[in-house]
Scaffold this motif. Structure first.
Motif, PDB file in Angstrom:
ATOM      1  N   LEU A  36       1.007  -1.277  -0.049  1.00  0.00           N
ATOM      2  CA  LEU A  36      -0.004  -0.178   0.155  1.00  0.00           C
ATOM      3  C   LEU A  36       0.808   1.232  -0.010  1.00  0.00           C
ATOM      4  O   LEU A  36       0.648   2.411  -0.771  1.00  0.00           O
ATOM      5  CB  LEU A  36      -0.862   0.015   1.104  1.00  0.00           C
ATOM      6  N   ALA A  37       1.897   1.027   0.562  1.00  0.00           N
ATOM      7  CA  ALA A  37       2.786   2.232   0.744  1.00  0.00           C
ATOM      8  C   ALA A  37       3.531   2.575  -0.519  1.00  0.00           C
ATOM      9  O   ALA A  37       3.633   3.763  -0.936  1.00  0.00           O
ATOM     10  CB  ALA A  37       4.072   2.211   1.915  1.00  0.00           C
ATOM     11  N   ILE A  43       1.645   6.926  -6.844  1.00  0.00           N
ATOM     12  CA  ILE A  43       0.615   7.801  -7.101  1.00  0.00           C
ATOM     13  C   ILE A  43       0.868   9.244  -6.649  1.00  0.00           C
ATOM     14  O   ILE A  43       0.773  10.213  -7.514  1.00  0.00           O
ATOM     15  CB  ILE A  43      -0.958   7.457  -6.240  1.00  0.00           C
ATOM     16  N   GLU A  44       1.696   9.590  -5.828  1.00  0.00           N
ATOM     17  CA  GLU A  44       2.322  10.919  -5.268  1.00  0.00           C
ATOM     18  C   GLU A  44       3.281  11.319  -6.378  1.00  0.00           C
ATOM     19  O   GLU A  44       3.328  12.528  -6.491  1.00  0.00           O
ATOM     20  CB  GLU A  44       2.535  10.882  -3.821  1.00  0.00           C
ATOM     21  N   LYS A  45       4.118  10.454  -6.730  1.00  0.00           N
ATOM     22  CA  LYS A  45       5.102  10.915  -7.664  1.00  0.00           C
ATOM     23  C   LYS A  45       4.380  11.208  -9.005  1.00  0.00           C
ATOM     24  O   LYS A  45       4.806  12.121  -9.700  1.00  0.00           O
ATOM     25  CB  LYS A  45       6.216   9.682  -7.931  1.00  0.00           C
ATOM     26  N   GLU A  46       3.452  10.393  -9.473  1.00  0.00           N
ATOM     27  CA  GLU A  46       2.710  10.790 -10.443  1.00  0.00           C
ATOM     28  C   GLU A  46       1.695  12.219 -10.511  1.00  0.00           C
ATOM     29  O   GLU A  46       1.929  13.108 -11.542  1.00  0.00           O
ATOM     30  CB  GLU A  46       1.614   9.769 -11.055  1.00  0.00           C
TER      31      GLU A  46
END
Length: 97
Positions: A36-37, A43-46
């Motif tokens: 999950l991490a 997702i945060e990088k994208e």
């Protein structure tokens, strides 16, 4: 509890089995949280990349608009310096996009 000769009841064995089950559950929990991490990080990088690109495009467009609106009354070395500086800055935004 009624026990016959076929079954044996040993608390030590059950305790070891329960400890192993706890370890297995803990390992499964850690693996799940790790996955999950990693997904969250991806997702945060994208999102960061998309936001950076959008911000860069907007800033570049704003700089181009400013460059197009330069007053024609500005002449000489000052105008040349402004145009050079704006061109350099625009090239920097191209490298981000």
């Amino acid at each position: 509890m009624i026990m016959n000769d076929y079954y044996s009841f040993d608390f030590d064995e059950y305790e070891l089995v329960l400890k192993q089950i706890r370890r297995d559950v803990e390992i499964a929990r850690i693996v799940t949280e790790s996955r999950l991490a990693k997904q969250s990080r991806k997702i945060e990088k994208e999102n960061f990349k998309t936001n950076t690109e959008n911000s860069s495009k907007t800033t570049k467009n704003n700089i181009e608009a400013i460059k197009d609106q330069l007053d024609t009354a500005i002449k000489g070395e000052v105008r040349n310096k402004l145009e050079t500086l704006l061109s350099e800055k625009l090239n920097n935004y191209d490298s981000i996009i």
